[in-house]
Design an enzyme around this catalytic site. Structure first.
Site, mmCIF file in Angstrom:
data_model
loop_
_atom_site.group_PDB
_atom_site.id
_atom_site.type_symbol
_atom_site.label_atom_id
_atom_site.label_comp_id
_atom_site.label_asym_id
_atom_site.label_seq_id
_atom_site.Cartn_x
_atom_site.Cartn_y
_atom_site.Cartn_z
ATOM 1 N N ARG A 30 0.698 -1.408 -0.551
ATOM 2 C CA ARG A 30 -0.011 0.337 -0.117
ATOM 3 C C ARG A 30 0.853 1.427 0.089
ATOM 4 N NH1 ARG A 30 -3.971 0.884 4.151
ATOM 5 N NH2 ARG A 30 -5.142 2.043 2.740
ATOM 6 N N TYR A 34 0.071 3.332 -2.999
ATOM 7 C CA TYR A 34 -0.754 4.907 -3.481
ATOM 8 C C TYR A 34 -0.225 5.830 -2.081
ATOM 9 C CZ TYR A 34 -3.593 1.116 -4.835
ATOM 10 O OH TYR A 34 -4.076 -0.454 -5.053
ATOM 11 N N CYS A 59 15.747 -3.290 -2.232
ATOM 12 C CA CYS A 59 16.384 -2.754 -2.645
ATOM 13 C C CYS A 59 15.558 -1.684 -3.935
ATOM 14 C CB CYS A 59 18.056 -3.293 -3.398
ATOM 15 S SG CYS A 59 19.136 -3.352 -1.850
#
Length: 141
Positions: A30, A34, A59
């Site tokens: 998430r 977003y 990375c």
């Protein structure tokens, strides 16, 4: 999500203090999708605070757990007790929604174990950490 701090890097006065965890986008996407904001707690005793950017082990530019709100491309350090290698770091709000959106097996990271907190406060393991054999089971030769 409970992770361990595996490295701390300070890039200098014009840079950032990074805390690398052993979990990140492979467990919760998430923030990188977003710019979602998850509470982050460093489990530590009395310690001075610092502004810290938390990152996962992959990375990748998307493996940042502290993006700016609504902007997954920008960094937004959090004021927390200064992490040290070996500290536990708790990322809140990483429940079923995050588990369903994880990038499981990315960079060969196994799926993380999951624990359910019951209404009475007890904890129950609902998924064991994925084994290498399970991770490779669906690979085609």
């Amino acid at each position: 999500m409970v992770a361990t701090c595996v490295d701390v890097v300070d890039t200098g006065p014009d840079g950032y203090l990074f805390a690398k965890l052993d979990a990140g986008m492979t467990e919760v996407t998430r923030p990188s999708l977003y710019g979602a904001q998850h509470p982050i707690t460093v489990v530590a005793g009395e310690r001075s605070t610092a502004r810290v950017v938390f990152v996962g082990p992959c990375c990748e530019s998307g493996d940042v757990l502290t993006p700016a709100p609504g902007d997954p491309e920008a960094l937004a350090p959090r004021e927390v007790p200064r992490p040290e290698i070996g500290d536990l770091v708790v990322v809140g709000g990483a429940g079923a929604y995050c588990a369903a959106m994880c990038t499981g097996n990315y960079n060969s990271y196994p799926l993380a174990p999951e624990v359910l907190r019951e209404l009475d406060g007890s904890l129950r393991l609902v998924r064991r950490r994925q084994s290498l054999e399970q991770m490779l089971d669906n690979e085609v030769e």
